[in-house]
Design an enzyme around this catalytic site. Structure first.
Site, PDB file in Angstrom:
ATOM      1  N   HIS A 159       3.352 -11.136  -8.323  1.00  0.00           N
ATOM      2  CA  HIS A 159       2.465 -11.329  -7.162  1.00  0.00           C
ATOM      3  C   HIS A 159       2.854 -10.385  -6.016  1.00  0.00           C
ATOM      4  O   HIS A 159       2.625 -10.687  -4.856  1.00  0.00           O
ATOM      5  CB  HIS A 159       2.489 -12.777  -6.669  1.00  0.00           C
ATOM      6  CG  HIS A 159       2.383 -13.785  -7.767  1.00  0.00           C
ATOM      7  ND1 HIS A 159       1.184 -14.240  -8.249  1.00  0.00           N
ATOM      8  CD2 HIS A 159       3.344 -14.394  -8.517  1.00  0.00           C
ATOM      9  CE1 HIS A 159       1.400 -15.103  -9.230  1.00  0.00           C
ATOM     10  NE2 HIS A 159       2.705 -15.193  -9.423  1.00  0.00           N
ATOM     11  N   SER A 280      -1.721  16.588   4.957  1.00  0.00           N
ATOM     12  CA  SER A 280      -2.954  16.234   5.666  1.00  0.00           C
ATOM     13  C   SER A 280      -3.404  17.426   6.492  1.00  0.00           C
ATOM     14  O   SER A 280      -2.585  18.188   7.001  1.00  0.00           O
ATOM     15  CB  SER A 280      -2.675  15.032   6.566  1.00  0.00           C
ATOM     16  OG  SER A 280      -3.617  14.978   7.616  1.00  0.00           O
ATOM     17  N   LYS A 286       2.597  14.469   7.166  1.00  0.00           N
ATOM     18  CA  LYS A 286       2.241  13.712   5.956  1.00  0.00           C
ATOM     19  C   LYS A 286       2.685  14.348   4.640  1.00  0.00           C
ATOM     20  O   LYS A 286       2.624  15.565   4.463  1.00  0.00           O
ATOM     21  CB  LYS A 286       0.717  13.532   5.908  1.00  0.00           C
ATOM     22  CG  LYS A 286       0.196  12.660   7.029  1.00  0.00           C
ATOM     23  CD  LYS A 286       0.390  11.198   6.747  1.00  0.00           C
ATOM     24  CE  LYS A 286      -0.766  10.713   5.903  1.00  0.00           C
ATOM     25  NZ  LYS A 286      -0.661   9.283   5.650  1.00  0.00           N
ATOM     26  N   GLU A 293      -3.271   9.009  -6.555  1.00  0.00           N
ATOM     27  CA  GLU A 293      -4.520   8.362  -6.151  1.00  0.00           C
ATOM     28  C   GLU A 293      -5.669   8.852  -7.032  1.00  0.00           C
ATOM     29  O   GLU A 293      -6.544   8.086  -7.433  1.00  0.00           O
ATOM     30  CB  GLU A 293      -4.814   8.654  -4.681  1.00  0.00           C
ATOM     31  CG  GLU A 293      -3.812   7.966  -3.750  1.00  0.00           C
ATOM     32  CD  GLU A 293      -3.792   8.592  -2.367  1.00  0.00           C
ATOM     33  OE1 GLU A 293      -4.866   8.898  -1.827  1.00  0.00           O
ATOM     34  OE2 GLU A 293      -2.688   8.793  -1.831  1.00  0.00           O
TER      35      GLU A 293
END
Ligand code: ARG
Length: 462
Positions: A159, A280, A286, A293
């Site tokens: 979880h 970025s 970044k 992704e």
């Protein structure tokens, strides 16, 4: 190509409209089948010669013509004309242009319907082997990573809440297991599809005395398809293959999801090499895990391909329908995506470092040893359900006092459970817990080393 060259369309009074030509063509995406089309045609022509449906000389002319065409395509010298519709007609038209009449005999007792069904099966057999090879390489990379961390600890989550301590190697090997099932599933798919539809013709077979076992043997099929109507319209294996890719994608996507989280400042468990991160355009600090992704996103595209394939199949009347031409878009797309994601995952796995010290420093949080403490009580004769309650109460106490379980005094332990003795401290703390895992397949160092030994042997045998 002139009307005359579209020899299969004498029946029609007019040239196809330009819109029709564009709409029905598959040449823009089925050229990758050319090798299989040529191999299938040579086998078919060889059989026609053995059955005396063409002469030996005609077979020789067909074979050398097809080999020349293959070389031309390979060298980029072949000119593709979408008026030919697909790779099958493009090759046949080129053959007829090259060798004349013998070329016109190649399509004897054959239809594009059994031809394309054969080509796709031949192509997919190879594709599956290539994917299995890539799965094996990814598994090897996982085993290398697991071996590096066979003793280093991390928390396991259920979880997404801290659950029990494990070694990092065990976590990493969980993906090797998933991939093994993917590889076997693909192997099953390959086995099921390995029957020859060739010689089923358009739908009903042929009145000519062809020998289907002959072509099946030449092409390495295990058997012939037994029913011509089914043989020309069966694309079960396409749906099955895309499903296998989809499930493989789900596994890669879950690894991606873990590692996206693990690379965040909040977790800070891993560092993915700069070569596999992006930055970025606006925020100069970044380091983004875009690769992972995209892996997650591309899995969505695989599911889309599966849904498309199933939908293409569902409403068709029996026999071949042109709808089936669309199978290749989704089949090829799924194969390409899966290949690319396997390569990418292997690269990321090979270039990611676990921050073992940082992870170890955080292991005191979350009462990861609570279950092991309950099991300690079981060993002292306390029924598990009672032990579970005792440890629950101790955890609440610790939370109130800002302590870990290992910081409680023996007296406190005894107040809650008289069976506790001073050896309790040997089962507390993450390092002690993982050392005490004894069950087969558990996530401790002994079991992980055993798994690593198995994988090394198993992967070397492939
Ligand atoms: N390009 C077609 C396909 O991929 C070949 C079969 C066409 N057959 C036909 N009867 N029009 O399915």
């Amino acid at each position: 190509m002139t009307k005359k060259q579209r020899s299969w369309e004498r029946r029609l009074a007019a040239q196809p409209d330009a819109l029709t030509v564009d709409y029905v063509e598959s040449l823009s995406y089925d050229t990758r089948l050319y090798k299989y089309d040529i191999v299938g045609s040579i086998a078919h022509a060889g059989m026609l010669a053995e059955q005396k449906l063409i002469t030996r000389a005609e077979f020789k002319a067909i074979k050398s013509g097809l080999i020349e065409i293959s070389e031309e395509i390979e060298a980029g010298r072949f000119s593709f004309d979408k008026v030919c519709e697909d790779i099958h007609m493009a090759i046949e038209a080129a053959l007829i242009k090259k060798i004349g009449e013998p070329g016109e005999k190649l399509h004897t007792a054959r239809s594009r319907n059994d031809q394309v069904a054969t080509d796709v099966r031949l192509w997919l057999r190879d594709e599956i082997e290539a994917l299995q090879g890539k799965i094996g390489l990814l598994q090897e990379a996982l085993v290398v990573l697991a071996e590096r961390h066979a003793e280093d600890l991390m928390p396991a989550y259920t979880h997404l809440q801290r659950a029990q301590p494990i070694v990092i190697g065990a976590y990493v090997l969980s993906f090797a297991e998933q991939l093994e099932r993917d590889s076997r599933r693909l192997g099953n798919c390959r086995q099921l599809l390995n029957v020859s539809p060739l010689g089923s013709g358009a739908i009903a077979g042929s009145t000519l005395p062809i020998d289907r076992e002959n072509t099946a043997r030449q092409l390495g099929f295990a058997d012939v398809a037994y029913n011509s109507i089914d043989a020309v319209s069966d694309r079960d294996f396409c749906a099955e293959f895309i499903f296998d890719c989809s499930l493989l994608g789900a596994h890669l996507s879950r690894l991606a999801e873990d590692w996206i989280l693990f690379s965040s400042n909040e977790f800070d468990f891993i560092r993915i090499d700069d070569a596999f991160c992006t930055s970025s355009s606006m925020m100069p600090q970044k380091r983004n895990p875009d690769v992972l992704e995209l892996m997650r996103g591309k899995t969505g595209s695989l599911y889309g391909a599966l849904m498309a394939m199933l939908t293409i199949l569902k409403g068709q009347p029996s026999g071949y329908n042109r709808d089936l031409q669309e199978d290749k878009i989704h089949l090829f797309g799924a194969a390409d995506t899966t290949r690319a994601s396997l390569d990418m995952t292997r690269a990321v796995v090979s270039h990611t470092a676990f921050k073992t010290e940082h992870i170890a420093a955080g292991l005191r949080q979350g009462f990861l040893d609570a279950t092991a403490l309950a099991e300690y009580l079981v060993r002292k004769g306390v029924p598990f359900r009672k032990a579970h309650g005792v440890v629950g109460a101790l955890v609440t106490l610790c939370e109130k006092q800002g302590l870990e379980l290992s910081q409680l005094s023996l007296q406190t332990f005894k107040e809650h459970a008289p069976a506790v003795e001073s050896d309790v401290y040997e089962c507390l703390g993450a390092a002690n817990v993982v050392r005490h895992y004894v069950s087969h397949g558990a996530a401790g160092p002994q079991q992980t080393k055993r798994q690593i030994a198995y994988w090394k042997k198993h992967l070397a045998q492939r």
